[in-house]
Scaffold this motif. Structure first.
Motif, PDB file in Angstrom:
ATOM      1  N   GLY A  71       0.841  -1.202   0.000  1.00 28.67           N
ATOM      2  CA  GLY A  71       0.000   0.000   0.000  1.00 28.67           C
ATOM      3  C   GLY A  71       0.866   1.238   0.000  1.00 28.67           C
ATOM      4  O   GLY A  71       1.687   1.423   0.900  1.00 28.67           O
ATOM      5  N   ALA A 103      -1.347   6.794   2.374  1.00 24.04           N
ATOM      6  CA  ALA A 103      -1.068   7.540   3.614  1.00 24.04           C
ATOM      7  C   ALA A 103      -0.051   6.836   4.522  1.00 24.04           C
ATOM      8  O   ALA A 103       1.051   7.345   4.753  1.00 24.04           O
ATOM      9  N   GLY A 104      -0.418   5.668   5.032  1.00 21.85           N
ATOM     10  CA  GLY A 104       0.467   4.981   5.977  1.00 21.85           C
ATOM     11  C   GLY A 104       1.716   4.446   5.307  1.00 21.85           C
ATOM     12  O   GLY A 104       2.836   4.606   5.821  1.00 21.85           O
ATOM     13  N   GLU A 160       2.026  -1.231  -4.752  1.00 21.45           N
ATOM     14  CA  GLU A 160       0.717  -0.570  -4.813  1.00 21.45           C
ATOM     15  C   GLU A 160      -0.096  -1.215  -5.940  1.00 21.45           C
ATOM     16  O   GLU A 160       0.339  -1.247  -7.092  1.00 21.45           O
ATOM     17  N   ARG A 161      -1.269  -1.655  -5.560  1.00 13.30           N
ATOM     18  CA  ARG A 161      -2.163  -2.338  -6.508  1.00 13.30           C
ATOM     19  C   ARG A 161      -2.632  -1.397  -7.624  1.00 13.30           C
ATOM     20  O   ARG A 161      -2.775  -1.782  -8.769  1.00 13.30           O
ATOM     21  N   TYR A 199      -1.663   9.591  -3.172  1.00 11.04           N
ATOM     22  CA  TYR A 199      -2.650  10.525  -3.728  1.00 11.04           C
ATOM     23  C   TYR A 199      -3.475  11.113  -2.582  1.00 11.04           C
ATOM     24  O   TYR A 199      -3.504  10.587  -1.469  1.00 11.04           O
ATOM     25  N   CYS A 258      -8.324  12.579   0.518  1.00  4.53           N
ATOM     26  CA  CYS A 258      -9.210  13.534   1.173  1.00  4.53           C
ATOM     27  C   CYS A 258      -9.649  14.649   0.233  1.00  4.53           C
ATOM     28  O   CYS A 258     -10.640  15.331   0.498  1.00  4.53           O
ATOM     29  N   VAL A 299      -0.132  -7.378  -3.882  1.00  2.00           N
ATOM     30  CA  VAL A 299       0.419  -8.435  -3.029  1.00  2.00           C
ATOM     31  C   VAL A 299      -0.734  -9.399  -2.747  1.00  2.00           C
ATOM     32  O   VAL A 299      -1.765  -9.013  -2.189  1.00  2.00           O
ATOM     33  N   SER A 354      -0.155  -1.650   4.894  1.00  6.81           N
ATOM     34  CA  SER A 354      -0.958  -0.430   4.973  1.00  6.81           C
ATOM     35  C   SER A 354      -1.981  -0.449   3.825  1.00  6.81           C
ATOM     36  O   SER A 354      -2.017   0.452   2.976  1.00  6.81           O
ATOM     37  N   ASP A 395      -5.910   2.465   8.140  1.00  5.15           N
ATOM     38  CA  ASP A 395      -7.328   2.098   8.236  1.00  5.15           C
ATOM     39  C   ASP A 395      -7.548   0.608   8.472  1.00  5.15           C
ATOM     40  O   ASP A 395      -8.649   0.201   8.869  1.00  5.15           O
ATOM     41  N   LEU A 423      -8.831   7.461   9.630  1.00  3.71           N
ATOM     42  CA  LEU A 423      -8.514   8.870   9.380  1.00  3.71           C
ATOM     43  C   LEU A 423      -7.070   9.016   8.921  1.00  3.71           C
ATOM     44  O   LEU A 423      -6.196   8.219   9.297  1.00  3.71           O
ATOM     45  N   ALA A 424      -6.836  10.087   8.153  1.00  9.55           N
ATOM     46  CA  ALA A 424      -5.515  10.281   7.550  1.00  9.55           C
ATOM     47  C   ALA A 424      -4.435  10.607   8.582  1.00  9.55           C
ATOM     48  O   ALA A 424      -3.295  10.138   8.456  1.00  9.55           O
TER      49      ALA A 424
END
Ligand code: FAD
Length: 550
Positions: free
Chosen positions: A9, A12-13, A34-35, A41, A44, A82, A112, A284, A301-302
């Motif tokens: 992922g 954010a995280g 990243e899928r 990006y 929000c 993954v 993440s 999340d 939350l971000a």
């Protein structure tokens, strides 16, 4: 030898963790998988691209794989999902968009993967064209659909912050929008009476807000979707957005045998380690400890995701860093209003049996005499014994953000209502008042704790029989005209001392005014004249009216 860290992922995280790892260790091998097509990006910001508030699509792309390589020497592999973790071998399986599958080994693995929009098994949901809002591709699809099909009507299913932001931006694009929400309120982190302020506002913006009515079935009729609600009502829409909520993406973790919590999120410890010591999880997808209730919670939350990304990198780099919990500080723009909350809300505390007290204040956002001051409705929730703050909610059009952040900071330090009183905050008439709304909330809460005023709440008064209780409206005649509690007596505050003989001493008396201040004054007058059964309506008519009549 330097470690090899894989990250699942890249938003954010994941991206936060990767950048921090590199800052801490120049030698480490770091790979992000990243899928999707994009990393880092601005989730929000997505709703604001639909209306054109955010004009440039590129503005949504905060960082690119090439940028990550150049600045941080991080290997970013997009279109790479993954698909499995082999914890024993410390390897993952990766499937590229072209079908190619390979394995990659790790020393440490960070998950993440975020949370996916919920698609409930409502009959017909797979037969209609509907959209969700999670990533840039989703918003490209929605924007493309609007540009090409020019829909006249839209239904947003779900009244959370993503649903409301989408409704606002669709309405701004000229699409006549209906929000369908199964619960009795929008914005679940708020308590009902605070959300009720938003309900009124949303209606005034021309959005059709339907509450307490879920979707029973979706049907397709030519180019339109027919939504049949539980009540039997049918709505026709050219565009359907599902914003029903999100659920943690745990498939990978579950299949790898990692412990999943009761709420369906990945279990982690304070070091953000899963049940496998070489696998960490953030964002999340995890269950966090709620800072106030101490309960496991899902709080997507971000801010928390970004912080956890940084902490997990510290831990992997050998630093002593811990994630202490999430208090759920959040804010959303709802047309001309902002709605914010932090800590626990009243409904959660009630459910958990945690004792609390509540105060409402409706202060001006800045000095009343300076043009442009607007009302700021603040609900403070605190322990009655020591005054520790448990939560706060604010709705208003200006200065909501700084006030909620002040209180969030105090909560984070286990602070009390007395700390709110002591906060020395920046003041000049265009920005605040010499007693800021946050100070005022502290003073009002202290009055309650000290017993300087005894309060009742809107829901208590709603249940009262005006024949058994003497309800006294102490506002002016102009304020009372056409808007008052049925059965209430009218005695303006400045005349109250002249009418004491008309009030019963053997009955409960409830005094109310517009926002609670004159109700408090009336309480002080009456109790000092021998009336022992007096209470003041907390927050006055401004809290009562939307809660009871929206
Ligand atoms: P994400 O940022 O969702 O990133 C997860 C990434 O992992 C995704 O890109 C996904 O494609 C990828 N992935 C998943 N599984 C795999 C796999 N197996 N292999 C490879 N890649 C995988 N929060 C706020 O605090 N304030 C806001 O105003 C706000 N607004 C929002 C508006 C919208 C429309 C949305 C969707 C979210 C908003 N959020 C907001 C929430 C915030 O974006 C999330 O809390 C945050 O992004 C979570 O970070 P994360 O890293 O856990 O997951």
């Amino acid at each position: 030898m330097s470690k090899k860290v894989l990250i699942v992922g890249g938003v954010a995280g994941g991206a936060s963790a990767a950048a921090r790892l590199r800052r801490l260790d120049e030698e480490m091998e770091i790979i992000i998988f990243e899928r999707g097509e994009h990393i880092s990006y601005a989730n929000c910001g997505l709703p604001y691209y639909v209306s054109g508030v955010i004009v440039e699509r590129n503005a949504l792309l905060v960082q690119t794989p090439a940028g990550m390589k150049e600045r941080f020497d991080i290997d970013v592999r997009i279109h790479s999902e993954v698909t499995r973790i082999f914890p024993e071998q410390k390897e993952i399986e990766v499937k590229e968009a072209n079908g190619h599958i390979y394995r990659e080994s790790y020393d440490e693995l960070i998950l993440s993967p975020g949370a996916a929009p919920i698609r409930p098994p409502i009959p017909g949901i797979n037969d209609i064209e509907s959209f969700v809002v999670r990533n840039v591709s989703d918003i490209d699809q929605i924007k493309g659909y609007i540009d090409e099909q020019q829909p006249q009507t839209a239904v947003v299913v779900g009244g959370g912050f993503i649903g409301l932001e989408m409704a606002e931006n669709l309405q701004a694009r000229g699409v006549n929008t209906t929000i369908v929400e199964m619960g009795d309120q929008v914005m679940a982190p708020l308590d009902f009476e605070m959300a009720a302020i938003l309900h009124e506002h949303i209606f005034t913006k021309g959005v059709n807000l339907i509450l307490e009515d879920g979707v029973k079935a979706f049907d397709k009729k030519e180019n339109k979707t027919i939504l049949t609600l539980q009540s039997g009502e049918q709505i026709e829409a050219d565009l359907t957005i599902l914003a029903i909520g999100v659920k943690p993406e745990i498939k990978l973790a579950k299949e790898a045998g990692l412990t999943i919590g009761d709420l369906g999120g990945i279990k982690v410890n304070e070091r953000l380690q899963t049940s496998d010591p070489n696998i960490y999880a953030v964002g999340d997808a995890i269950e966090v400890k709620h800072l106030i209730t101490g309960q496991a919670s899902l709080i997507p939350l971000a801010g928390p995701a970004n912080k956890q990304g940084r902490i997990v990198a510290d831990v992997i780099a050998g630093r002593n860093s811990q994630y202490k919990g999430t208090q759920g500080t959040s804010i959303a723009k709802i047309f001309d209003l902002a709605a914010a909350s932090t800590g626990a809300n009243e409904k959660t505390l009630k459910k958990l049996g945690i004792p609390y007290e509540v105060s409402y204040t409706h202060s001006a956002s800045n000095a009343m005499y300076y043009p442009g001051a607007t009302r700021l409705s603040l609900k403070l929730i605190f322990e009655k014994s020591a005054g520790r703050i448990l939560g706060a909610q604010i709705v208003g059009s200006q200065g909501v953000d700084k006030r909620i952040d002040d209180i969030a900071g105090v909560i984070r330090r286990q602070g009390t209502i007395y700390d709110l009183q002591e906060l020395e905050l920046a003041y000049a008439p265009p920005f605040s008042s010499a007693k800021d709304p946050v100070n005022m909330a502290g003073y009002v809460a202290e009055n309650i704790i000290n017993g300087d005023v005894r309060t009742v709440h809107w829901y208590d008064v709603q249940k009262m029989n005006p024949k058994e209780v003497c309800i006294v409206d102490v506002r002016t005649i102009e304020e009372r005209r056409g808007k008052f509690i049925l059965g209430s007596l009218h005695i303006p505050i400045d005349e109250l001392r002249n009418h004491l003989a008309e009030l019963p001493k053997d009955k409960d008396i409830v005094v109310y005014c517009e926002i609670g201040l004159r109700g408090y004054l009336a309480y002080r007058i009456l109790t000092q004249h021998g009336f022992t059964r007096v209470k003041s309506l907390s927050g006055g008519w401004v809290t009562y009216f939307p809660a009871v009549f929206s």
